[in-house]
Design a protein around this motif. Structure first.
Motif, PDB file in Angstrom:
ATOM      1  N   LEU A 557       0.649  -1.316   0.032  1.00  0.00           N
ATOM      2  CA  LEU A 557       0.025  -0.108   0.145  1.00  0.00           C
ATOM      3  C   LEU A 557       0.862   1.406   0.001  1.00  0.00           C
ATOM      4  O   LEU A 557       0.495   2.226  -0.705  1.00  0.00           O
ATOM      5  CB  LEU A 557      -1.006   0.041   1.155  1.00  0.00           C
ATOM      6  CG  LEU A 557      -2.019  -1.087   1.290  1.00  0.00           C
ATOM      7  CD1 LEU A 557      -2.795  -0.950   2.542  1.00  0.00           C
ATOM      8  CD2 LEU A 557      -3.124  -0.708   0.139  1.00  0.00           C
ATOM      9  N   GLN A 558       1.906   1.270   0.774  1.00  0.00           N
ATOM     10  CA  GLN A 558       2.806   2.341   0.834  1.00  0.00           C
ATOM     11  C   GLN A 558       3.474   2.456  -0.724  1.00  0.00           C
ATOM     12  O   GLN A 558       3.624   3.761  -1.024  1.00  0.00           O
ATOM     13  CB  GLN A 558       4.015   2.035   1.792  1.00  0.00           C
ATOM     14  CG  GLN A 558       4.755   3.431   2.158  1.00  0.00           C
ATOM     15  CD  GLN A 558       5.633   2.995   3.480  1.00  0.00           C
ATOM     16  OE1 GLN A 558       6.496   2.068   3.282  1.00  0.00           O
ATOM     17  NE2 GLN A 558       5.567   3.976   4.114  1.00  0.00           N
ATOM     18  N   ASN A 559       3.659   1.467  -1.145  1.00  0.00           N
ATOM     19  CA  ASN A 559       4.473   1.533  -2.698  1.00  0.00           C
ATOM     20  C   ASN A 559       3.531   2.157  -3.519  1.00  0.00           C
ATOM     21  O   ASN A 559       3.977   3.094  -4.537  1.00  0.00           O
ATOM     22  CB  ASN A 559       4.879   0.269  -2.995  1.00  0.00           C
ATOM     23  CG  ASN A 559       5.848  -0.313  -2.307  1.00  0.00           C
ATOM     24  OD1 ASN A 559       6.780   0.444  -1.711  1.00  0.00           O
ATOM     25  ND2 ASN A 559       6.148  -1.726  -2.292  1.00  0.00           N
ATOM     26  N   ILE A 560       1.924   1.876  -3.474  1.00  0.00           N
ATOM     27  CA  ILE A 560       1.092   2.471  -4.508  1.00  0.00           C
ATOM     28  C   ILE A 560       1.027   4.025  -4.099  1.00  0.00           C
ATOM     29  O   ILE A 560       1.001   4.610  -4.849  1.00  0.00           O
ATOM     30  CB  ILE A 560      -0.123   1.693  -4.117  1.00  0.00           C
ATOM     31  CG1 ILE A 560      -0.191   0.320  -4.267  1.00  0.00           C
ATOM     32  CG2 ILE A 560      -1.317   2.502  -4.776  1.00  0.00           C
ATOM     33  CD1 ILE A 560      -1.570  -0.572  -4.127  1.00  0.00           C
ATOM     34  N   ALA A 561       1.034   4.250  -2.892  1.00  0.00           N
ATOM     35  CA  ALA A 561       0.981   5.596  -2.483  1.00  0.00           C
ATOM     36  C   ALA A 561       2.135   6.483  -3.101  1.00  0.00           C
ATOM     37  O   ALA A 561       1.991   7.420  -3.628  1.00  0.00           O
ATOM     38  CB  ALA A 561       1.039   5.817  -1.150  1.00  0.00           C
ATOM     39  N   ASN A 562       3.217   5.830  -3.008  1.00  0.00           N
ATOM     40  CA  ASN A 562       4.722   6.382  -3.420  1.00  0.00           C
ATOM     41  C   ASN A 562       4.731   6.592  -5.047  1.00  0.00           C
ATOM     42  O   ASN A 562       5.069   7.695  -5.726  1.00  0.00           O
ATOM     43  CB  ASN A 562       5.995   5.617  -2.987  1.00  0.00           C
ATOM     44  CG  ASN A 562       6.012   5.585  -1.601  1.00  0.00           C
ATOM     45  OD1 ASN A 562       5.586   6.735  -0.919  1.00  0.00           O
ATOM     46  ND2 ASN A 562       6.697   4.715  -0.931  1.00  0.00           N
ATOM     47  N   ALA A 716     -10.091  -5.651   0.847  1.00  0.00           N
ATOM     48  CA  ALA A 716      -9.456  -5.861  -0.755  1.00  0.00           C
ATOM     49  C   ALA A 716      -8.007  -6.268  -0.749  1.00  0.00           C
ATOM     50  O   ALA A 716      -7.420  -5.855   0.158  1.00  0.00           O
ATOM     51  CB  ALA A 716      -9.670  -4.541  -1.491  1.00  0.00           C
ATOM     52  N   SER A 717      -7.702  -7.016  -1.687  1.00  0.00           N
ATOM     53  CA  SER A 717      -6.421  -7.516  -1.943  1.00  0.00           C
ATOM     54  C   SER A 717      -5.591  -6.180  -2.877  1.00  0.00           C
ATOM     55  O   SER A 717      -6.355  -5.372  -3.123  1.00  0.00           O
ATOM     56  CB  SER A 717      -6.245  -8.727  -3.106  1.00  0.00           C
ATOM     57  OG  SER A 717      -6.670  -8.277  -4.226  1.00  0.00           O
ATOM     58  N   ILE A 718      -4.488  -6.249  -2.686  1.00  0.00           N
ATOM     59  CA  ILE A 718      -3.717  -5.241  -3.527  1.00  0.00           C
ATOM     60  C   ILE A 718      -3.939  -5.322  -4.709  1.00  0.00           C
ATOM     61  O   ILE A 718      -4.152  -3.957  -5.508  1.00  0.00           O
ATOM     62  CB  ILE A 718      -2.229  -5.572  -3.521  1.00  0.00           C
ATOM     63  CG1 ILE A 718      -1.695  -5.360  -1.811  1.00  0.00           C
ATOM     64  CG2 ILE A 718      -1.201  -4.436  -4.147  1.00  0.00           C
ATOM     65  CD1 ILE A 718      -1.757  -4.256  -1.061  1.00  0.00           C
ATOM     66  N   LYS A 719      -4.370  -6.181  -5.380  1.00  0.00           N
ATOM     67  CA  LYS A 719      -4.643  -6.329  -6.952  1.00  0.00           C
ATOM     68  C   LYS A 719      -6.109  -5.498  -7.020  1.00  0.00           C
ATOM     69  O   LYS A 719      -6.274  -4.616  -7.861  1.00  0.00           O
ATOM     70  CB  LYS A 719      -4.614  -7.674  -7.395  1.00  0.00           C
ATOM     71  CG  LYS A 719      -5.170  -7.891  -8.855  1.00  0.00           C
ATOM     72  CD  LYS A 719      -4.963  -9.001  -9.345  1.00  0.00           C
ATOM     73  CE  LYS A 719      -5.362  -9.640 -10.838  1.00  0.00           C
ATOM     74  NZ  LYS A 719      -5.328 -10.797 -11.278  1.00  0.00           N
ATOM     75  N   GLU A 720      -6.901  -5.827  -6.174  1.00  0.00           N
ATOM     76  CA  GLU A 720      -8.103  -5.034  -6.205  1.00  0.00           C
ATOM     77  C   GLU A 720      -8.246  -3.716  -5.687  1.00  0.00           C
ATOM     78  O   GLU A 720      -8.897  -3.012  -6.368  1.00  0.00           O
ATOM     79  CB  GLU A 720      -9.211  -5.849  -5.173  1.00  0.00           C
ATOM     80  CG  GLU A 720      -9.486  -7.345  -5.621  1.00  0.00           C
ATOM     81  CD  GLU A 720     -10.126  -8.023  -4.507  1.00  0.00           C
ATOM     82  OE1 GLU A 720     -10.912  -8.879  -4.905  1.00  0.00           O
ATOM     83  OE2 GLU A 720      -9.937  -7.637  -3.171  1.00  0.00           O
ATOM     84  N   ILE A 721      -7.040  -3.327  -4.898  1.00  0.00           N
ATOM     85  CA  ILE A 721      -7.137  -1.606  -4.508  1.00  0.00           C
ATOM     86  C   ILE A 721      -6.635  -0.854  -5.757  1.00  0.00           C
ATOM     87  O   ILE A 721      -6.927  -0.119  -5.972  1.00  0.00           O
ATOM     88  CB  ILE A 721      -6.134  -1.667  -3.394  1.00  0.00           C
ATOM     89  CG1 ILE A 721      -6.706  -2.093  -1.928  1.00  0.00           C
ATOM     90  CG2 ILE A 721      -5.446  -0.234  -2.906  1.00  0.00           C
ATOM     91  CD1 ILE A 721      -6.016  -2.118  -0.730  1.00  0.00           C
ATOM     92  N   LYS A 722      -5.869  -1.513  -6.458  1.00  0.00           N
ATOM     93  CA  LYS A 722      -5.218  -0.839  -7.717  1.00  0.00           C
ATOM     94  C   LYS A 722      -6.428  -0.803  -8.736  1.00  0.00           C
ATOM     95  O   LYS A 722      -6.488   0.346  -9.490  1.00  0.00           O
ATOM     96  CB  LYS A 722      -4.171  -1.861  -8.274  1.00  0.00           C
ATOM     97  CG  LYS A 722      -2.815  -1.605  -7.684  1.00  0.00           C
ATOM     98  CD  LYS A 722      -1.731  -2.532  -8.305  1.00  0.00           C
ATOM     99  CE  LYS A 722      -0.386  -2.521  -7.618  1.00  0.00           C
ATOM    100  NZ  LYS A 722       0.549  -3.495  -8.162  1.00  0.00           N
ATOM    101  N   ALA A 723      -7.127  -1.723  -8.770  1.00  0.00           N
ATOM    102  CA  ALA A 723      -8.536  -1.654  -9.695  1.00  0.00           C
ATOM    103  C   ALA A 723      -9.229  -0.756  -9.094  1.00  0.00           C
ATOM    104  O   ALA A 723      -9.813   0.362  -9.961  1.00  0.00           O
ATOM    105  CB  ALA A 723      -8.883  -3.133  -9.933  1.00  0.00           C
ATOM    106  N   LEU A 724      -9.539  -0.580  -8.018  1.00  0.00           N
ATOM    107  CA  LEU A 724     -10.505   0.324  -7.133  1.00  0.00           C
ATOM    108  C   LEU A 724     -10.105   1.890  -7.485  1.00  0.00           C
ATOM    109  O   LEU A 724     -10.783   2.681  -7.923  1.00  0.00           O
ATOM    110  CB  LEU A 724     -10.454   0.016  -5.629  1.00  0.00           C
ATOM    111  CG  LEU A 724     -11.290   1.031  -4.828  1.00  0.00           C
ATOM    112  CD1 LEU A 724     -12.811   1.285  -5.378  1.00  0.00           C
ATOM    113  CD2 LEU A 724     -11.420   0.807  -3.379  1.00  0.00           C
ATOM    114  N   LEU A 725      -8.617   1.780  -7.189  1.00  0.00           N
ATOM    115  CA  LEU A 725      -8.093   3.326  -7.481  1.00  0.00           C
ATOM    116  C   LEU A 725      -8.223   3.798  -9.015  1.00  0.00           C
ATOM    117  O   LEU A 725      -8.576   4.828  -9.462  1.00  0.00           O
ATOM    118  CB  LEU A 725      -6.608   3.145  -7.157  1.00  0.00           C
ATOM    119  CG  LEU A 725      -5.720   4.416  -7.405  1.00  0.00           C
ATOM    120  CD1 LEU A 725      -6.240   5.256  -6.372  1.00  0.00           C
ATOM    121  CD2 LEU A 725      -4.360   4.091  -6.986  1.00  0.00           C
ATOM    122  N   ASP A 726      -8.114   2.788  -9.766  1.00  0.00           N
ATOM    123  CA  ASP A 726      -8.023   3.230 -11.208  1.00  0.00           C
ATOM    124  C   ASP A 726      -9.630   3.599 -11.612  1.00  0.00           C
ATOM    125  O   ASP A 726     -10.082   4.314 -12.315  1.00  0.00           O
ATOM    126  CB  ASP A 726      -7.655   1.836 -12.069  1.00  0.00           C
ATOM    127  CG  ASP A 726      -7.945   2.241 -13.585  1.00  0.00           C
ATOM    128  OD1 ASP A 726      -7.460   3.046 -14.261  1.00  0.00           O
ATOM    129  OD2 ASP A 726      -8.803   1.614 -14.089  1.00  0.00           O
TER     130      ASP A 726
END
Length: 752
Positions: A557-562, A716-726
């Motif tokens: 999650l921290q990497n996604i934010a970065n 949510a999984s990391i994959k799902e969070i990326k999809a949610l963010l998009d």
């Protein structure tokens, strides 16, 4: 027919690589086989017999692809104890008694394999196994250090052998001592230590143990052909091999088969053989370049058959060995034929080079084992265990001390008991474990939309009940997505977390994903990512959200934010007043938000949230991942859901679905609810409807100023969070492009 031809062609094309790999492995297996047998007080050739029999039988009947079999380090202590005690000091009689025990142990391993009991290995705590291996290493080191210095007279238990090390060192300075033999041992040990630091590709073609053998045998030829002085190493310090290896096989003696001491030896051999083999098989599966998974129970059956045959031929028991298996993989071994050819080359060595084998000093072989013992009990292993947690250190040392002072079976049982007691103490409750031990605690289901497997664990998850979780995980195809949720689990131990790492690596290699959620709300006793996690506070609990103690999911999650130049906050936020404006949360008690990712303008925020539904007995705790989006202008309040049973109940209760004209498919697929239908219809433009129809379904609510977007009532999984963010960022762009105020002005019939 074509597939068969392709398989045969592939097998033949890989044959040269497997022959070469088998040859390289045999160069290591020969000195190790001789050394391990000598360390066990068995005839040297018995170790080579185990390697030959194991290589042939397991390559035919086994369930692994790239493992190598033969005598193992872990059995040295058990076999040494058996040979020296079963016949009250008569080593040869003790040896034939031990052969009978090896045969009985092989029969037990066949039963274990046929009953598919390989899963029993999951009932051993990781720190206890590490302590047992360290104790074996200390025992091997203590015994072989004296032999390496040419002192074969010292006997006794491990502690006395350790305390006698200074005495053996002092003997080196006596003029009548076998200094050359001791020097060969010391130089051999130095070769083992510094071999890896010599980065010459030609030098590295020959493994370190074979360099030791070549140098030691070369020394004997030097004295025979080039020196007038006699060979300075006494015959008693050289390997003893019968002139005709393939005749006069010893006959196992089964007369003690009902003796309790004999039965104890059989159980100990079976226990250590199974553990060492299972650990090695799991480790080698991770090295397999083709990412294949071994059939563990089939392998145990094959190892049992091989041990029986080896015992009748005078050999030691057969196990899967990690070091030689690693060499096999590194040298291009791709299937079981490399194990077979390693056995063939060993036969050739014994037949063609018997004279040379008899020239090998015992001190050289002992040096190889001293290095092996050191690696098993290296100080760095202690440091690794200490980092995981002080409680793991207690388990580690309790197992070592109990094993050294008693025996391996007692040692591992003490390790298990210590682990259980520590878990009781950390959870401040014995009843918690007793009450939940036999309850089903793993729920798994497949989510239809994207074939994601969701596994939820409750109560506790430790080595005591890990087999339930493992059975579920083993049914998930490794090219699929799996989410393992511990948010309902009060306690998760180190053994479970370490085991799940193997699944993560396997799923990643095979194209799937294996994500662990729900561990970030637990307290830990150390900053190690695999430290025990508990909802019950530790006396010195590491603060949740400390940077050094983030879970893998939190780090992702921290990497996604970065990557988005956003901010990440793992800490709990109890200010949740804004969420109560949404219909979804109106009747729910929200405890906190955490693991929040948000942009600098606070337009987007993705958070995990914990809330409860109902009260008293009906009260349930739920954790889910939500996204909130701050809108640029006021828009009508609405709730958008997928048509389903819940929406049918809404309709039955009097709530009317708002139909968007010109979009019948949208109206069939979605349930749209709101207090001002005309304004909602105006807001749902063609662009917005098209976006919603052409993207995956999400639950969407609007309170006028903010949107709430979520998918499932779970983390949510990391994959799902990326999809949610998009999804959320694109949805915001579509809504921002809607000129809602202008549309209102153009529709005077709609009252404000």
């Amino acid at each position: 027919m074509k597939k068969t031809n392709n398989t045969t062609s592939g097998f033949l094309s890989q044959l040269p690589k497997n022959i070469f790999s088998g040859f390289v492995v045999s160069l290591i297996a020969l000195p190790l086989g001789l050394g391990l047998a000598l360390a066990s007080e068995a005839p040297p050739i018995s170790g080579v017999i185990a390697s030959v029999v194991g290589g042939i039988i397991v390559s035919i009947f086994g369930g692994s692809k790239v493992t190598i079999t033969g005598p193992g380090n872990g059995l040295v202590v058990v076999l040494l104890g058996a040979i020296t005690t079963l016949a009250n000091g008569d080593l040869y009689q003790g040896y034939i008694f031990t052969l009978a025990a090896i045969i009985c142990s092989g029969a037990l391993m066949i039963i274990i394999g046929q009953l598919r009991l390989g899963i029993l290995s999951d009932f051993f705590p990781s720190s206890a196994i590490q302590g047992m291996l360290a104790a074996i290493g200390i025992s091997i080191f203590a015994k072989q250090f004296h032999v390496m210095l040419a002192n074969t007279s010292i006997k006794g238990d491990t502690i006395s052998l350790l305390t006698d090390i200074p005495h053996s060192i002092s003997l080196l300075f006596k003029p009548e001592y076998s200094a050359i033999a001791a020097l060969v041992g010391v130089v051999s040990l130095l070769i083992m230590f510094f071999y890896g630091k010599i980065r010459n590709k030609y030098f590295q073609l020959v493994p370190a143990p074979m360099w030791i053998v070549l140098i030691a045998v070369g020394l004997s030829y030097y004295y025979e052909f080039f020196s007038s002085a006699p060979y300075p190493i006494d015959d008693s310090l050289l390997v003893q091999i019968p002139n005709d290896v393939f005749s006069n096989f010893p006959t196992p003696d089964f007369s003690l088969i009902l003796d309790f001491k004999f039965i104890g030896v059989v159980i100990a051999i079976t226990l250590i053989s199974s553990i060492e083999s299972l650990l090695s098989i799991k480790a080698v599966d991770k090295l397999d370049p083709l990412k294949r998974r071994s059939n563990i129970n089939k392998d145990l059956t094959a190892l049992g058959i091989a041990s029986i045959v080896s015992g009748f031929l005078g050999g030691l028991n057969v196990v899967t060995v990690i070091a030689r298996s690693s060499v096999n993989v590194n040298n291009g071994g791709t299937n079981r034929t490399s194990n077979f050819f390693h056995a063939v080359f060993l036969i050739l060595f014994v037949v063609l080079f018997q004279d040379q084998l008899k020239r090998i000093p015992l001190t050289a072989l002992a040096a190889i084992l001293v290095y092996t013992g050191y690696k098993l009990a290296a100080p760095k292993n202690l440091k690794i265990v200490a980092k995981i947690g002080k409680e793991q250190l207690i388990i580690f040392f309790a197992t070592i001390i109990a094993t050294i002072t008693t025996n391996l079976i007692t040692g591992i049982l003490i390790g298990i008991l210590t682990t259980i007691i520590i878990h009781f103490i950390l959870n401040k409750s014995v009843l918690f474990f007793i009450r939940n031990l036999f309850k089903p605690n793993v729920l798994m289901f497949k989510e239809g939309f994207n074939d994601t497997y969701f596994v939820s664990i409750k109560n506790f998850s430790s080595f005591l009940n890990y087999s339930r979780l493992k059975r579920k995980l083993d049914t998930i195809p490794e090219n699929q997505d799996a989410i393992i949720d511990f948010s309902l689990c009060d306690f998760v131990d180190y053994t479970v977390q370490e085991s799940l790492l193997g699944y993560q690596e396997t799923f990643k290699r095979k194209g799937g994903s294996f994500e662990i959620t729900g561990l970030d709300i637990h307290g830990t006793s150390s900053e190690h990512p695999l430290a025990i996690r508990s909802l019950i506070p530790f006396s010195k609990k590491i603060k949740i959200g400390a940077k050094s103690n983030l879970t893998k999911r939190q780090k992702d999650l921290q990497n996604i934010a970065n990557n988005f130049s956003w901010k990440y906050d793992p800490k709990k936020d109890h200010d949740v007043s804004g969420l109560h404006d949404f219909v979804f949360f109106k009747t729910k008690k929200i405890n906190y938000l955490n693991n929040s990712i948000y942009d600098s303008k606070s337009i987007f925020r993705i958070s995990d949230t914990e809330f409860s539904e109902g009260e008293f007995i009906a009260r349930t705790l739920v954790r889910t991942t939500i996204m909130t989006i701050k809108l640029k202008t006021e828009v009508p309040k609405f709730t958008l859901d997928k048509e389903g049973l819940l929406e049918f109940i809404y309709k039955f209760s009097g709530f009317k679905d708002i139909l968007i004209s010109g979009h019948p498919d949208f109206s069939k697929r979605f349930f749209l609810l709101g207090e001002k239908p005309e304004k909602i219809k105006l807001f749902f433009t063609n662009e917005l409807v098209l976006f919603l129809e052409s993207n995956p379904y999400y639950h969407i609510e609007c309170n006028g100023s903010y949107l709430l977007v979520m998918r499932k009532e779970r983390l949510a999984s990391i994959k799902e969070i990326k999809a949610l963010l998009d999804y959320g960022t694109r949805l915001e762009k579509v809504i921002s492009s809607i000129q809602y105020e202008e549309l209102l002005l153009k529709s005077p019939k709609i009252k404000s």
